[in-house]
Design a protein around this motif. Structure first.
Motif, PDB file in Angstrom:
ATOM      1  N   ARG A   1       0.826  -1.219   0.000  1.00  0.00           N
ATOM      2  CA  ARG A   1       0.000   0.000   0.000  1.00  0.00           C
ATOM      3  C   ARG A   1       0.855   1.262   0.000  1.00  0.00           C
ATOM      4  O   ARG A   1       0.334   2.355  -0.183  1.00  0.00           O
ATOM      5  N   THR A   2       2.145   1.105   0.225  1.00  0.00           N
ATOM      6  CA  THR A   2       3.060   2.241   0.176  1.00  0.00           C
ATOM      7  C   THR A   2       3.686   2.321  -1.205  1.00  0.00           C
ATOM      8  O   THR A   2       4.286   1.358  -1.676  1.00  0.00           O
ATOM      9  N   SER A   3       3.518   3.467  -1.840  1.00  0.00           N
ATOM     10  CA  SER A   3       4.124   3.688  -3.145  1.00  0.00           C
ATOM     11  C   SER A   3       4.926   4.976  -3.093  1.00  0.00           C
ATOM     12  O   SER A   3       4.365   6.052  -2.913  1.00  0.00           O
ATOM     13  N   TYR A   4       6.224   4.845  -3.248  1.00  0.00           N
ATOM     14  CA  TYR A   4       7.065   6.045  -3.321  1.00  0.00           C
ATOM     15  C   TYR A   4       6.776   6.822  -4.599  1.00  0.00           C
ATOM     16  O   TYR A   4       6.790   8.048  -4.600  1.00  0.00           O
ATOM     17  N   ILE A   5       6.518   6.091  -5.690  1.00  0.00           N
ATOM     18  CA  ILE A   5       6.365   6.779  -6.958  1.00  0.00           C
ATOM     19  C   ILE A   5       5.013   7.475  -7.108  1.00  0.00           C
ATOM     20  O   ILE A   5       4.888   8.414  -7.882  1.00  0.00           O
ATOM     21  N   SER A   6       4.003   7.062  -6.340  1.00  0.00           N
ATOM     22  CA  SER A   6       2.685   7.701  -6.479  1.00  0.00           C
ATOM     23  C   SER A   6       2.731   9.183  -6.136  1.00  0.00           C
ATOM     24  O   SER A   6       1.883   9.948  -6.593  1.00  0.00           O
ATOM     25  N   ARG A   7       3.715   9.594  -5.389  1.00  0.00           N
ATOM     26  CA  ARG A   7       3.850  11.002  -4.991  1.00  0.00           C
ATOM     27  C   ARG A   7       4.226  11.901  -6.160  1.00  0.00           C
ATOM     28  O   ARG A   7       4.051  13.123  -6.077  1.00  0.00           O
ATOM     29  N   VAL A   8       4.749  11.317  -7.233  1.00  0.00           N
ATOM     30  CA  VAL A   8       5.276  12.136  -8.333  1.00  0.00           C
ATOM     31  C   VAL A   8       4.696  11.769  -9.701  1.00  0.00           C
ATOM     32  O   VAL A   8       5.217  12.209 -10.723  1.00  0.00           O
ATOM     33  N   VAL A   9       3.618  10.991  -9.719  1.00  0.00           N
ATOM     34  CA  VAL A   9       3.001  10.610 -10.981  1.00  0.00           C
ATOM     35  C   VAL A   9       1.679  11.339 -11.177  1.00  0.00           C
ATOM     36  O   VAL A   9       1.114  11.896 -10.235  1.00  0.00           O
ATOM     37  N   VAL A  10       1.185  11.314 -12.398  1.00  0.00           N
ATOM     38  CA  VAL A  10      -0.092  11.935 -12.733  1.00  0.00           C
ATOM     39  C   VAL A  10      -1.247  11.165 -12.099  1.00  0.00           C
ATOM     40  O   VAL A  10      -2.214  11.752 -11.627  1.00  0.00           O
ATOM     41  N   GLY A  11      -1.153   9.841 -12.096  1.00  0.00           N
ATOM     42  CA  GLY A  11      -2.212   9.006 -11.552  1.00  0.00           C
ATOM     43  C   GLY A  11      -1.771   7.561 -11.468  1.00  0.00           C
ATOM     44  O   GLY A  11      -0.668   7.209 -11.888  1.00  0.00           O
ATOM     45  N   GLN A  12      -2.678   6.744 -10.927  1.00  0.00           N
ATOM     46  CA  GLN A  12      -2.384   5.337 -10.702  1.00  0.00           C
ATOM     47  C   GLN A  12      -3.548   4.489 -11.208  1.00  0.00           C
ATOM     48  O   GLN A  12      -4.706   4.834 -10.962  1.00  0.00           O
ATOM     49  N   ILE A  13      -3.233   3.398 -11.885  1.00  0.00           N
ATOM     50  CA  ILE A  13      -4.231   2.423 -12.319  1.00  0.00           C
ATOM     51  C   ILE A  13      -3.785   1.074 -11.767  1.00  0.00           C
ATOM     52  O   ILE A  13      -2.644   0.660 -11.978  1.00  0.00           O
ATOM     53  N   CYS A  14      -4.675   0.400 -11.054  1.00  0.00           N
ATOM     54  CA  CYS A  14      -4.306  -0.900 -10.503  1.00  0.00           C
ATOM     55  C   CYS A  14      -5.524  -1.815 -10.422  1.00  0.00           C
ATOM     56  O   CYS A  14      -6.657  -1.346 -10.316  1.00  0.00           O
ATOM     57  N   GLY A  15      -5.247  -3.114 -10.491  1.00  0.00           N
ATOM     58  CA  GLY A  15      -6.274  -4.110 -10.245  1.00  0.00           C
ATOM     59  C   GLY A  15      -7.024  -4.616 -11.458  1.00  0.00           C
ATOM     60  O   GLY A  15      -7.903  -5.461 -11.322  1.00  0.00           O
ATOM     61  N   PHE A  16      -6.697  -4.151 -12.656  1.00  0.00           N
ATOM     62  CA  PHE A  16      -7.433  -4.559 -13.848  1.00  0.00           C
ATOM     63  C   PHE A  16      -6.663  -5.550 -14.713  1.00  0.00           C
ATOM     64  O   PHE A  16      -7.032  -5.798 -15.862  1.00  0.00           O
ATOM     65  N   GLY A  17      -5.579  -6.092 -14.189  1.00  0.00           N
ATOM     66  CA  GLY A  17      -4.784  -7.034 -14.953  1.00  0.00           C
ATOM     67  C   GLY A  17      -4.230  -6.384 -16.208  1.00  0.00           C
ATOM     68  O   GLY A  17      -3.962  -5.174 -16.238  1.00  0.00           O
ATOM     69  N   ALA A  18      -4.100  -7.175 -17.258  1.00  0.00           N
ATOM     70  CA  ALA A  18      -3.534  -6.671 -18.519  1.00  0.00           C
ATOM     71  C   ALA A  18      -4.369  -5.538 -19.103  1.00  0.00           C
ATOM     72  O   ALA A  18      -3.843  -4.660 -19.783  1.00  0.00           O
ATOM     73  N   ALA A  19      -5.669  -5.512 -18.822  1.00  0.00           N
ATOM     74  CA  ALA A  19      -6.544  -4.446 -19.330  1.00  0.00           C
ATOM     75  C   ALA A  19      -6.146  -3.078 -18.797  1.00  0.00           C
ATOM     76  O   ALA A  19      -6.524  -2.054 -19.371  1.00  0.00           O
ATOM     77  N   GLY A  20      -5.369  -3.043 -17.737  1.00  0.00           N
ATOM     78  CA  GLY A  20      -4.895  -1.772 -17.187  1.00  0.00           C
ATOM     79  C   GLY A  20      -3.965  -1.030 -18.136  1.00  0.00           C
ATOM     80  O   GLY A  20      -3.903   0.201 -18.109  1.00  0.00           O
ATOM     81  N   TYR A  21      -3.256  -1.745 -18.980  1.00  0.00           N
ATOM     82  CA  TYR A  21      -2.327  -1.094 -19.897  1.00  0.00           C
ATOM     83  C   TYR A  21      -3.050  -0.222 -20.925  1.00  0.00           C
ATOM     84  O   TYR A  21      -2.708   0.947 -21.074  1.00  0.00           O
ATOM     85  N   PRO A  22      -4.062  -0.738 -21.648  1.00  0.00           N
ATOM     86  CA  PRO A  22      -4.804   0.155 -22.545  1.00  0.00           C
ATOM     87  C   PRO A  22      -5.500   1.294 -21.796  1.00  0.00           C
ATOM     88  O   PRO A  22      -5.579   2.418 -22.314  1.00  0.00           O
ATOM     89  N   LEU A  23      -5.986   1.019 -20.585  1.00  0.00           N
ATOM     90  CA  LEU A  23      -6.589   2.091 -19.782  1.00  0.00           C
ATOM     91  C   LEU A  23      -5.567   3.190 -19.508  1.00  0.00           C
ATOM     92  O   LEU A  23      -5.878   4.383 -19.617  1.00  0.00           O
ATOM     93  N   ALA A  24      -4.361   2.789 -19.157  1.00  0.00           N
ATOM     94  CA  ALA A  24      -3.303   3.763 -18.885  1.00  0.00           C
ATOM     95  C   ALA A  24      -2.922   4.524 -20.147  1.00  0.00           C
ATOM     96  O   ALA A  24      -2.661   5.731 -20.098  1.00  0.00           O
ATOM     97  N   MET A  25      -2.898   3.848 -21.274  1.00  0.00           N
ATOM     98  CA  MET A  25      -2.585   4.517 -22.544  1.00  0.00           C
ATOM     99  C   MET A  25      -3.629   5.576 -22.864  1.00  0.00           C
ATOM    100  O   MET A  25      -3.290   6.695 -23.253  1.00  0.00           O
ATOM    101  N   GLU A  26      -4.898   5.235 -22.697  1.00  0.00           N
ATOM    102  CA  GLU A  26      -5.982   6.198 -22.935  1.00  0.00           C
ATOM    103  C   GLU A  26      -5.868   7.388 -21.978  1.00  0.00           C
ATOM    104  O   GLU A  26      -6.007   8.544 -22.388  1.00  0.00           O
TER     105      GLU A  26
END
Length: 147
Positions: free
Chosen positions: A113-138
């Motif tokens: 639950r601790t993410s160092y990188i979440s502090r410096v990113v635009v957003g986070q996508i998690c829990g959707f398996g491989a489908a998360g990659y196209p979601l992140a691209m969009e």
């Protein structure tokens, strides 16, 4: 303008399809790359893939992306929870980054639950398996188009 996206995968993601399939499924990293290439074609963006099990190499790839890409999708794997170096690299480059995880890290072990990188990113996508990659691209393309 055609956006160029880097999809950077971290440690152990080269073992997708065989590594803990009960958590990560049976989809391989090659399958994910094929899915992303199809998505990129439909979106009219270009995509480059990289994977490394080495933190310093990932830092180097983030630095190099600044002159080659418009944004980054980063699945840092276990480095998400430990790497100040990746956090510093992201905050040092002038590119938007989306943090991506195949599993829902918030529903797993407490340390995930601790993410160092979440502090410096635009957003986070998690829990959707491989489908998360196209979601992140969009999401990343939308962010770039709104800049």
């Amino acid at each position: 303008m055609t956006h160029s996206l880097l999809i950077l995968n971290g440690p152990n993601l080269n073992l997708l399809g065989t590594r803990q399939p009960e958590v990560y499924g049976h989809t391989t990293l090659g399958d994910i790359e094929a899915l992303c290439k199809t998505t990129a074609e439909a979106m009219g963006v270009s995509v480059t893939f990289a994977q490394s099990n080495h933190e310093g190499e990932m830092v180097d790839m983030l630095h190099a992306a600044q002159s080659a890409h418009h944004g980054i999708i980063l699945n840092a794997g276990a480095y998400t929870h430990t790497s100040v170096a990746l956090m510093d690299a992201i905050s040092s480059i002038a590119l938007p980054v989306i943090e991506l995880h195949l599993s829902n890290v918030h529903a797993r072990e407490d340390f995930r639950r601790t993410s160092y990188i979440s502090r410096v990113v635009v957003g986070q996508i998690c829990g959707f398996g491989a489908a998360g990659y196209p979601l992140a691209m969009e999401a990343l393309a939308g962010h770039l188009n709104n800049k």
